[in-house]
Design a protein around this motif. Structure first.
Motif, PDB file in Angstrom:
ATOM      1  N   MET A   1      11.587   5.660   4.342  1.00 17.20           N
ATOM      2  CA  MET A   1      12.578   5.940   3.333  1.00 17.20           C
ATOM      3  C   MET A   1      12.746   7.450   3.266  1.00 17.20           C
ATOM      4  SD  MET A   1      12.805   4.697  -0.673  1.00 17.20           S
ATOM      5  CE  MET A   1      11.704   3.397  -0.382  1.00 17.20           C
ATOM      6  N   GLY A   2      13.959   7.902   3.096  1.00 15.40           N
ATOM      7  CA  GLY A   2      14.233   9.322   3.056  1.00 15.40           C
ATOM      8  C   GLY A   2      13.716   9.986   1.792  1.00 15.40           C
ATOM      9  N   PHE A   3      13.537  11.282   1.894  1.00 11.36           N
ATOM     10  CA  PHE A   3      13.010  12.065   0.771  1.00 11.36           C
ATOM     11  C   PHE A   3      13.918  11.973  -0.448  1.00 11.36           C
ATOM     12  CE2 PHE A   3      12.523  16.161  -1.451  1.00 11.36           C
ATOM     13  CZ  PHE A   3      11.186  16.046  -1.789  1.00 11.36           C
ATOM     14  N   ILE A   4      15.230  12.020  -0.239  1.00 12.84           N
ATOM     15  CA  ILE A   4      16.190  11.932  -1.351  1.00 12.84           C
ATOM     16  C   ILE A   4      16.103  10.569  -2.018  1.00 12.84           C
ATOM     17  CG2 ILE A   4      18.641  12.014  -1.958  1.00 12.84           C
ATOM     18  CD1 ILE A   4      17.452  14.726  -1.186  1.00 12.84           C
ATOM     19  N   ALA A   5      15.958   9.515  -1.220  1.00 12.22           N
ATOM     20  CA  ALA A   5      15.852   8.165  -1.782  1.00 12.22           C
ATOM     21  C   ALA A   5      14.581   8.035  -2.630  1.00 12.22           C
ATOM     22  CB  ALA A   5      15.856   7.128  -0.673  1.00 12.22           C
ATOM     23  N   ILE A   6      13.483   8.625  -2.149  1.00 12.44           N
ATOM     24  CA  ILE A   6      12.234   8.582  -2.922  1.00 12.44           C
ATOM     25  C   ILE A   6      12.409   9.299  -4.254  1.00 12.44           C
ATOM     26  CG2 ILE A   6       9.850   9.428  -2.986  1.00 12.44           C
ATOM     27  CD1 ILE A   6       9.713   8.867   0.011  1.00 12.44           C
ATOM     28  N   LEU A   7      13.105  10.423  -4.242  1.00 14.87           N
ATOM     29  CA  LEU A   7      13.334  11.156  -5.491  1.00 14.87           C
ATOM     30  C   LEU A   7      14.215  10.373  -6.461  1.00 14.87           C
ATOM     31  CD1 LEU A   7      13.831  14.840  -4.283  1.00 14.87           C
ATOM     32  CD2 LEU A   7      11.852  13.837  -5.423  1.00 14.87           C
ATOM     33  N   VAL A   8      15.262   9.733  -5.927  1.00 18.71           N
ATOM     34  CA  VAL A   8      16.163   8.961  -6.801  1.00 18.71           C
ATOM     35  C   VAL A   8      15.430   7.761  -7.398  1.00 18.71           C
ATOM     36  CG1 VAL A   8      18.243   7.523  -6.807  1.00 18.71           C
ATOM     37  CG2 VAL A   8      18.248   9.734  -5.642  1.00 18.71           C
ATOM     38  N   ILE A   9      14.706   7.029  -6.549  1.00 17.73           N
ATOM     39  CA  ILE A   9      13.961   5.866  -7.042  1.00 17.73           C
ATOM     40  C   ILE A   9      12.862   6.312  -8.001  1.00 17.73           C
ATOM     41  CG2 ILE A   9      12.393   4.012  -6.337  1.00 17.73           C
ATOM     42  CD1 ILE A   9      14.132   3.763  -3.800  1.00 17.73           C
ATOM     43  N   GLY A  10      12.181   7.406  -7.671  1.00 28.75           N
ATOM     44  CA  GLY A  10      11.147   7.941  -8.557  1.00 28.75           C
ATOM     45  C   GLY A  10      11.709   8.359  -9.898  1.00 28.75           C
ATOM     46  N   ALA A  11      12.888   8.987  -9.878  1.00 30.85           N
ATOM     47  CA  ALA A  11      13.525   9.401 -11.134  1.00 30.85           C
ATOM     48  C   ALA A  11      13.881   8.185 -11.988  1.00 30.85           C
ATOM     49  CB  ALA A  11      14.767  10.227 -10.846  1.00 30.85           C
ATOM     50  N   THR A  18       9.013   6.077 -18.886  1.00 35.31           N
ATOM     51  CA  THR A  18       8.846   6.935 -20.066  1.00 35.31           C
ATOM     52  C   THR A  18       9.566   6.361 -21.271  1.00 35.31           C
ATOM     53  OG1 THR A  18      10.701   8.321 -19.352  1.00 35.31           O
ATOM     54  CG2 THR A  18       8.471   9.057 -18.765  1.00 35.31           C
ATOM     55  N   ARG A  19      10.685   5.709 -21.059  1.00 36.52           N
ATOM     56  CA  ARG A  19      11.404   5.102 -22.191  1.00 36.52           C
ATOM     57  C   ARG A  19      10.656   3.882 -22.726  1.00 36.52           C
ATOM     58  NH1 ARG A  19      12.676   9.431 -21.759  1.00 36.52           N
ATOM     59  NH2 ARG A  19      14.731  10.292 -21.433  1.00 36.52           N
ATOM     60  N   LEU A  20      10.110   3.065 -21.825  1.00 39.08           N
ATOM     61  CA  LEU A  20       9.357   1.886 -22.260  1.00 39.08           C
ATOM     62  C   LEU A  20       8.085   2.279 -23.009  1.00 39.08           C
ATOM     63  CD1 LEU A  20       9.709  -0.426 -19.138  1.00 39.08           C
ATOM     64  CD2 LEU A  20      10.722  -0.782 -21.394  1.00 39.08           C
ATOM     65  N   MET A  21       7.484   3.416 -22.630  1.00 39.16           N
ATOM     66  CA  MET A  21       6.266   3.880 -23.291  1.00 39.16           C
ATOM     67  C   MET A  21       6.573   4.776 -24.486  1.00 39.16           C
ATOM     68  SD  MET A  21       3.794   2.444 -21.710  1.00 39.16           S
ATOM     69  CE  MET A  21       2.391   3.341 -22.304  1.00 39.16           C
ATOM     70  N   GLY A  22       7.847   5.076 -24.738  1.00 40.73           N
ATOM     71  CA  GLY A  22       8.242   5.901 -25.873  1.00 40.73           C
ATOM     72  C   GLY A  22       7.828   7.359 -25.734  1.00 40.73           C
ATOM     73  N   MET A  23       7.881   7.900 -24.517  1.00 38.94           N
ATOM     74  CA  MET A  23       7.471   9.284 -24.265  1.00 38.94           C
ATOM     75  C   MET A  23       8.675  10.117 -23.868  1.00 38.94           C
ATOM     76  SD  MET A  23       3.962   8.584 -22.158  1.00 38.94           S
ATOM     77  CE  MET A  23       3.426  10.279 -22.224  1.00 38.94           C
ATOM     78  N   GLN A  24       8.646  11.386 -24.214  1.00 33.65           N
ATOM     79  CA  GLN A  24       9.687  12.330 -23.824  1.00 33.65           C
ATOM     80  C   GLN A  24       9.096  13.317 -22.833  1.00 33.65           C
ATOM     81  OE1 GLN A  24      12.933  12.334 -24.767  1.00 33.65           O
ATOM     82  NE2 GLN A  24      12.542  10.425 -25.871  1.00 33.65           N
ATOM     83  N   MET A  25       9.703  13.420 -21.650  1.00 29.93           N
ATOM     84  CA  MET A  25       9.250  14.349 -20.624  1.00 29.93           C
ATOM     85  C   MET A  25      10.456  15.021 -20.004  1.00 29.93           C
ATOM     86  SD  MET A  25       6.354  12.290 -18.499  1.00 29.93           S
ATOM     87  CE  MET A  25       4.717  12.132 -19.121  1.00 29.93           C
ATOM     88  N   GLY A  26      10.201  16.134 -19.341  1.00 30.34           N
ATOM     89  CA  GLY A  26      11.249  16.818 -18.613  1.00 30.34           C
ATOM     90  C   GLY A  26      11.583  16.082 -17.329  1.00 30.34           C
ATOM     91  N   LEU A  27      12.613  16.568 -16.657  1.00 31.93           N
ATOM     92  CA  LEU A  27      13.072  15.914 -15.436  1.00 31.93           C
ATOM     93  C   LEU A  27      11.996  15.933 -14.351  1.00 31.93           C
ATOM     94  CD1 LEU A  27      15.370  14.576 -13.859  1.00 31.93           C
ATOM     95  CD2 LEU A  27      16.102  16.865 -13.167  1.00 31.93           C
ATOM     96  N   PHE A  28      11.353  17.080 -14.124  1.00 34.29           N
ATOM     97  CA  PHE A  28      10.340  17.177 -13.086  1.00 34.29           C
ATOM     98  C   PHE A  28       9.173  16.232 -13.365  1.00 34.29           C
ATOM     99  CE2 PHE A  28       6.429  19.031 -11.386  1.00 34.29           C
ATOM    100  CZ  PHE A  28       6.745  19.036 -10.037  1.00 34.29           C
ATOM    101  N   GLN A  29       8.702  16.201 -14.604  1.00 30.29           N
ATOM    102  CA  GLN A  29       7.588  15.320 -14.951  1.00 30.29           C
ATOM    103  C   GLN A  29       7.980  13.849 -14.822  1.00 30.29           C
ATOM    104  OE1 GLN A  29       8.587  17.825 -16.986  1.00 30.29           O
ATOM    105  NE2 GLN A  29       6.859  19.250 -17.023  1.00 30.29           N
ATOM    106  N   THR A  30       9.203  13.531 -15.202  1.00 34.60           N
ATOM    107  CA  THR A  30       9.680  12.151 -15.116  1.00 34.60           C
ATOM    108  C   THR A  30       9.725  11.693 -13.651  1.00 34.60           C
ATOM    109  OG1 THR A  30      10.995  12.414 -17.116  1.00 34.60           O
ATOM    110  CG2 THR A  30      11.596  10.605 -15.666  1.00 34.60           C
TER     111      THR A  30
END
Length: 79
Positions: A1-11, A18-30
């Motif tokens: 899988m390409g690096f961009i695809a991993i980032l999109v799926i990871g995001a 984070t939404r299911l756990m009720g946490m707020q994080m920045g984009l990089f942490q998410t």
């Protein structure tokens, strides 16, 4: 899988987690949470599937042996 695809799926995975756990994080942490979670999840899932695959093979072998013994008892041992 390409690096961009991993980032999109990871995001996406990180955002949902984070939404299911009720946490707020920045984009990089998410994204980091999503990518690391995908790696951990895939390792655990592969181990689980291989363990269940071995167990399924054992159950299949046991059932095959039981059928073979039943057929021997019914068709050959009666003679």
């Amino acid at each position: 899988m390409g690096f961009i695809a991993i980032l999109v799926i990871g995001a996406a995975a990180g955002f949902l987690a984070t939404r299911l756990m009720g946490m707020q994080m920045g984009l990089f942490q998410t994204v980091a949470v999503g990518v690391l979670g995908a790696i951990i999840g895939s390792v655990v899932l592969r181990l689980l599937i291989s363990a269940l695959g071995a167990a399924a093979g054992f159950v299949g072998a046991l059932l095959g042996a039981l059928v073979l013994l039943w057929a021997y008892k019914v068709f050959i041992q009666r003679r």
